[in-house]
Design a protein around this motif. Structure first.
Motif, short mmCIF file in Angstrom:
data_model
loop_
_atom_site.label_atom_id
_atom_site.label_comp_id
_atom_site.label_asym_id
_atom_site.label_seq_id
_atom_site.Cartn_x
_atom_site.Cartn_y
_atom_site.Cartn_z
N ALA A 170 -3.73 -3.79 -6.87
CA ALA A 170 -2.15 -4.06 -6.70
C ALA A 170 -1.81 -4.91 -8.11
CB ALA A 170 -1.87 -4.88 -5.62
N ARG A 171 -2.59 -5.93 -8.37
CA ARG A 171 -2.17 -6.74 -9.60
C ARG A 171 -2.32 -5.66 -10.91
NH1 ARG A 171 1.04 -10.68 -11.26
NH2 ARG A 171 0.54 -11.43 -13.30
N GLU A 212 6.59 -4.79 -8.35
CA GLU A 212 6.05 -5.20 -7.32
C GLU A 212 5.07 -3.92 -6.91
OE1 GLU A 212 8.75 -8.35 -4.74
OE2 GLU A 212 8.30 -6.59 -3.96
N GLY A 236 1.21 -8.46 -7.65
CA GLY A 236 0.70 -7.45 -6.63
C GLY A 236 0.85 -7.88 -5.25
N LYS A 237 1.11 -6.87 -4.39
CA LYS A 237 1.28 -7.17 -3.09
C LYS A 237 0.03 -6.55 -2.36
CE LYS A 237 5.38 -9.05 -3.15
NZ LYS A 237 5.68 -10.42 -2.79
N THR A 238 -0.77 -7.20 -1.48
CA THR A 238 -1.74 -6.69 -0.73
C THR A 238 -1.18 -6.12 0.77
OG1 THR A 238 -3.15 -8.74 -1.39
CG2 THR A 238 -4.19 -7.44 0.39
N TYR A 290 1.69 -1.94 -4.66
CA TYR A 290 1.06 -2.24 -3.50
C TYR A 290 -0.59 -1.65 -3.45
CZ TYR A 290 5.88 -3.28 -2.39
OH TYR A 290 7.10 -3.51 -2.23
N LYS A 343 -4.40 -2.14 -0.82
CA LYS A 343 -5.23 -3.29 0.01
C LYS A 343 -6.06 -4.05 -0.77
CE LYS A 343 -5.65 0.35 3.99
NZ LYS A 343 -6.46 0.78 4.83
N ASP A 344 -6.42 -3.51 -1.87
CA ASP A 344 -7.09 -4.33 -2.80
C ASP A 344 -6.25 -5.13 -3.69
OD1 ASP A 344 -10.02 -3.60 -4.70
OD2 ASP A 344 -8.69 -5.35 -4.69
N ALA A 345 -6.24 -6.53 -3.67
CA ALA A 345 -5.20 -7.41 -4.37
C ALA A 345 -5.77 -7.24 -5.93
CB ALA A 345 -5.56 -8.80 -4.02
N LYS A 346 -6.70 -7.06 -6.32
CA LYS A 346 -6.77 -6.52 -7.96
C LYS A 346 -6.21 -5.45 -8.44
CE LYS A 346 -11.33 -9.43 -8.42
NZ LYS A 346 -12.64 -9.16 -8.65
#
Length: 293
Positions: free
Chosen positions: A251-252, A242, A276-278, A244, A246-249
């Motif tokens: 994080a992924r 996992e 990915g965790k936002t 982390y 703020k940007d989901a992309k």
């Protein structure tokens, strides 16, 4: 009176003939002196033997030439002498160049041998170092196996008990993990990320320094390499990654990069899940690797 003039004219002609002959002899002597100097030279005397022979033959023909042939013979003799001198100098230069080339080849060969010897010594040093590491890893593996066997015995003995006995079992598991951690760090040559034991399993935490613009940094690669070695020691359950941001992309991308590093280190791809965790990453926690019990 007429007879006196005849005698004087004959005398003048005789003197002129002697003067011309003396000049001719001087040319022969000059060219022979050049050849003698060339032959006496310790470096050039034995060079261009054929050209020297031709030059001396030309001088001999000049010495025997009739007056009408003298100019042509003198030109040829001078050219032959120049050719002999030039050919001797050229041959000497070629031999010196050949000697220098041979010396250069010998120096290159000596340098190559020295490099080969240094490479052999380095390879031997690395072999011994690798052997020492392998022996230490084997010792730790055997210790881990012995500990795992002891843990199995403990688990069987503590099946029906709780409380203190459960704590002892947990301690045994932590001991096993500690030995596995030591072995993994020894094999990979890198430090494992810090971990804690939770209800989810053993959780490894990677700091923000493990990433650089969504990709693993050098520190992150080293930590992932050690973690991959750890995950291949003993039996491990499912592994979840996992990450982390703020940007989901981003994080992924961080999660996928960490999974790819673990798989590249030998962990089966089917055993690892990535998500990915936002959420905002902190300096101490940018990603987690959860190893199921």
């Amino acid at each position: 009176m007429s007879r006196l003039l005849t005698i004087l004219l004959a005398a003048c002609l005789a003197l002129a003939s002697v003067s011309v002959r003396a000049a001719d002899d001087a040319d022969v002597a000059r060219l022979q002196a050049r050849m003698d100097t060339l032959q006496a030279d310790p470096a050039l005397g034995r060079m261009a033997a054929f050209e020297q022979m031709e030059a001396r033959q030309a001088i001999a023909r000049l010495d025997d030439a009739r007056r009408s042939e003298r100019a042509g013979m003198l030109y040829v003799a001078e050219r032959r002498v120049e050719i002999a001198e030039t050919a001797a100098a050229a041959e000497s230069a070629r031999r010196e160049l050949a000697a220098l080339d041979l010396q250069r080849s010998e120096l290159l060969l000596q340098a190559s041998r020295r490099d080969a010897e240094r490479a052999r010594q380095e390879a031997e040093r690395l072999r011994i170092q690798s052997q020492i590491q392998a022996e230490e890893a084997e010792r730790l593996r055997l210790a881990a196996e012995a500990e795992a066997a002891a843990r199995t015995d403990v688990e069987q003995a503590l099946t029906s008990v709780t409380g203190k006995q459960t704590a002892q079992l947990s301690a045994a598991r932590r001991k096993e993990a500690q030995l596995a951690r030591q072995e993994a760090e020894l094999v990979s040559g890198a430090k494992l990320p810090p971990s804690t034991f939770e209800s989810r399993g053993e959780v490894f935490t990677l700091p923000a320094a493990a990433y650089a613009q969504g990709k693993l940094s050098a520190d992150g690669q080293a930590g992932a390499s050690a973690l991959a070695a750890y995950l291949q020691i003993g039996k491990r359950g499912k592994i979840r990654v996992e990450a982390y941001d703020k940007d989901a992309k981003v994080a992924r991308a961080r999660a996928d990069a960490l999974k790819a590093a673990l798989v590249a280190g030998g962990v089966p791809a089917g055993q690892v899940q990535a998500a990915g965790k936002t959420a905002e990453a902190s300096a101490k926690k940018a990603a987690e690797v959860i190893v199921a019990p």
